[in-house]
Write a protein that holds these residues in place. Sequence first.
Motif, short mmCIF file in Angstrom:
data_model
loop_
_atom_site.label_atom_id
_atom_site.label_comp_id
_atom_site.label_asym_id
_atom_site.label_seq_id
_atom_site.Cartn_x
_atom_site.Cartn_y
_atom_site.Cartn_z
N GLY A 134 0.84 -1.19 0.00
CA GLY A 134 0.00 0.00 0.00
C GLY A 134 0.87 1.23 0.00
O GLY A 134 2.09 1.15 0.11
N GLU A 135 0.22 2.36 -0.15
CA GLU A 135 0.97 3.60 -0.16
C GLU A 135 1.49 3.91 1.24
O GLU A 135 0.85 3.54 2.22
CB GLU A 135 0.08 4.76 -0.60
N PRO A 136 2.61 4.63 1.32
CA PRO A 136 3.04 5.07 2.63
C PRO A 136 1.97 5.99 3.21
O PRO A 136 1.34 6.73 2.47
CB PRO A 136 4.33 5.86 2.33
N GLY A 137 1.76 5.89 4.48
CA GLY A 137 0.79 6.78 5.11
C GLY A 137 -0.61 6.21 5.13
O GLY A 137 -1.51 6.77 5.74
N ARG A 138 -0.81 5.09 4.46
CA ARG A 138 -2.14 4.49 4.49
C ARG A 138 -2.40 3.98 5.91
O ARG A 138 -1.51 3.41 6.53
CB ARG A 138 -2.19 3.33 3.51
N ALA A 187 -10.06 8.19 -4.01
CA ALA A 187 -9.48 8.35 -5.34
C ALA A 187 -8.90 7.04 -5.88
O ALA A 187 -8.57 6.94 -7.05
CB ALA A 187 -8.39 9.42 -5.31
N LEU A 188 -8.78 6.04 -5.01
CA LEU A 188 -8.20 4.77 -5.46
C LEU A 188 -9.13 4.10 -6.48
O LEU A 188 -10.30 3.89 -6.19
CB LEU A 188 -8.02 3.82 -4.27
N PRO A 189 -8.61 3.75 -7.65
CA PRO A 189 -9.49 3.10 -8.63
C PRO A 189 -9.78 1.65 -8.26
O PRO A 189 -8.97 0.98 -7.64
CB PRO A 189 -8.66 3.19 -9.93
N LEU A 190 -10.96 1.19 -8.62
CA LEU A 190 -11.34 -0.21 -8.41
C LEU A 190 -11.12 -0.95 -9.73
O LEU A 190 -11.84 -0.72 -10.70
CB LEU A 190 -12.80 -0.30 -7.98
N ASN A 191 -10.11 -1.81 -9.74
CA ASN A 191 -9.74 -2.49 -10.98
C ASN A 191 -9.99 -3.99 -10.89
O ASN A 191 -10.09 -4.56 -9.81
CB ASN A 191 -8.26 -2.27 -11.30
N LEU A 199 -20.41 -1.00 -2.50
CA LEU A 199 -19.94 -0.96 -1.12
C LEU A 199 -18.95 0.18 -0.93
O LEU A 199 -19.01 0.93 0.05
CB LEU A 199 -19.29 -2.29 -0.71
N PHE A 200 -18.05 0.32 -1.91
CA PHE A 200 -17.03 1.38 -1.81
C PHE A 200 -17.69 2.75 -1.73
O PHE A 200 -17.32 3.59 -0.91
CB PHE A 200 -16.10 1.28 -3.04
N SER A 201 -18.73 2.96 -2.54
CA SER A 201 -19.38 4.27 -2.51
C SER A 201 -20.26 4.42 -1.27
O SER A 201 -20.47 5.52 -0.76
CB SER A 201 -20.19 4.51 -3.78
N ASP A 202 -20.77 3.28 -0.74
CA ASP A 202 -21.56 3.34 0.50
C ASP A 202 -20.69 3.69 1.71
O ASP A 202 -21.21 4.07 2.75
CB ASP A 202 -22.25 2.00 0.76
N CYS A 203 -19.40 3.49 1.58
CA CYS A 203 -18.49 3.80 2.68
C CYS A 203 -17.90 5.21 2.51
O CYS A 203 -16.80 5.49 2.99
CB CYS A 203 -17.37 2.77 2.76
N ALA A 204 -18.64 6.08 1.89
CA ALA A 204 -18.17 7.47 1.72
C ALA A 204 -17.94 8.12 3.08
O ALA A 204 -17.09 8.99 3.23
CB ALA A 204 -19.19 8.27 0.92
N ALA A 219 -8.30 -5.78 2.13
CA ALA A 219 -7.05 -6.40 1.69
C ALA A 219 -6.39 -5.59 0.58
O ALA A 219 -5.16 -5.50 0.51
CB ALA A 219 -7.32 -7.83 1.22
N SER A 220 -7.21 -4.97 -0.26
CA SER A 220 -6.65 -4.20 -1.38
C SER A 220 -6.29 -2.77 -0.98
O SER A 220 -5.74 -2.02 -1.78
CB SER A 220 -7.67 -4.16 -2.53
N GLY A 221 -6.65 -2.41 0.27
CA GLY A 221 -6.29 -1.07 0.73
C GLY A 221 -7.32 0.00 0.43
O GLY A 221 -7.10 1.17 0.71
N HIS A 222 -8.46 -0.38 -0.13
CA HIS A 222 -9.50 0.61 -0.42
C HIS A 222 -10.27 1.01 0.83
O HIS A 222 -10.68 2.15 0.98
CB HIS A 222 -10.47 0.07 -1.47
N LEU A 223 -10.52 0.03 1.69
CA LEU A 223 -11.23 0.28 2.94
C LEU A 223 -10.32 -0.07 4.10
O LEU A 223 -9.39 -0.86 3.96
CB LEU A 223 -12.51 -0.57 3.03
N ALA A 224 -10.62 0.52 5.26
CA ALA A 224 -9.87 0.19 6.47
C ALA A 224 -10.84 0.03 7.63
O ALA A 224 -11.93 0.60 7.62
CB ALA A 224 -8.85 1.28 6.77
N VAL A 225 -10.42 -0.78 8.58
CA VAL A 225 -11.17 -0.94 9.83
C VAL A 225 -10.47 -0.10 10.88
O VAL A 225 -9.28 -0.33 11.14
CB VAL A 225 -11.21 -2.42 10.26
N PRO A 226 -11.15 0.90 11.47
CA PRO A 226 -10.47 1.74 12.46
C PRO A 226 -9.95 0.88 13.62
O PRO A 226 -10.57 -0.12 13.98
CB PRO A 226 -11.57 2.68 12.96
#
Lengths: 214, 127
Positions: B4-8, B41-45, B56-61, B89-96
């Motif tokens: 993942g990106e640094p800072g994620r 901004a992360l694309p879903l590929n 789901l990704f948009s529901d987690c706005a 797992a892909s880094g799009h969502l996170a669990v606080p």
Amino acid sequence: MASETTSSPDGRPPLPVRKGRAGRYLPDTVTQSVKILVVGPFGVGKTTLTASVSEIEPLRTEERMTEASVGVDDLRGLESKTETTVAMDFGRITLNPALVLYLFGAPGQRRFWDLWQGLVVGAVGLLVLVDTRRLEDCFDVLDQWEAHRLPFIVAVNRFPGSEDFDDDEIREALDIPFSTPVVQCDATDPLQSGEALRTLAAHALACREEEALK
Amino acid sequence: MTAGEPGRPQVPGYVHTTGRTETETEIGWSLETLLRVTSSALPLNGPLSSRSHRRLFSDCAGLTSVVEAAAHMRQPVSVVRVLAEELVASGHLAVPTPHHPTRAHDSAPSRELLQEVLDGLRNHEFA
């Protein structure tokens, strides 16, 4: 977060105000979620209680279950299966800027709980809702939940026409420990329902502290 | 899985141990598990570009939970959880990261957490 009520000078009861005052999303500051399970037989008022204290309109989640039909003879030896949808309503209360509490109105029957993975795991405790006009409907619920050893309290939902029983009579009828809190609660009343939740949380904390002393 | 990106935001360790085909109850994933986007901004590929993943990704706005996202999507929690695991797992969502860790062997709330729940209920205005 509290609902608005329209108080009237002549002492009439306040008009109910529609829910939906909390946003769809949680505050960004929330880092932890906990849950309380509201359990009891069908029609005892689980969704009513959840709705009376929830900051959002209760939402519904559904799972599908497939089960073999019981008592069906099939001469061809094929298993007959039916698919059922089991629903569970839930609500939430944001307790402080970092903590949110979910309330799940869990189905009464044991065979449904496993449909939601982790439903029981990690719960603060159970609020067992009973109707004294048909107390026996709760026996099965208690049998099952006691096996999970989660802290629980009994809330007697007062329906019009139900007789008064004192707390010890309820404990005796349900065969639950003397130390189990029993509260009288009109599930439609947010104050009484909220008090029942406080009683459960205090009981869960006491159970935990007692456990730590062992 | 950890790329993942640094800072994620760091994903709690238990998330990494949850395989998508796992059917056992996993400590850490529950109905009330919180979800937030890491970067919208992360694309879903590729396999993550299905309609369900995008929904789901948009529901987690904003910050939400697995069960709330499932209710809004009208999908079973079991389905949404798998989608959420993949997007975590892909880094799009996170669990606080919870501010009170729960007990390891049974996920029971800690004494401190129970106290906080009680205080919160006492201070909450029900009406």
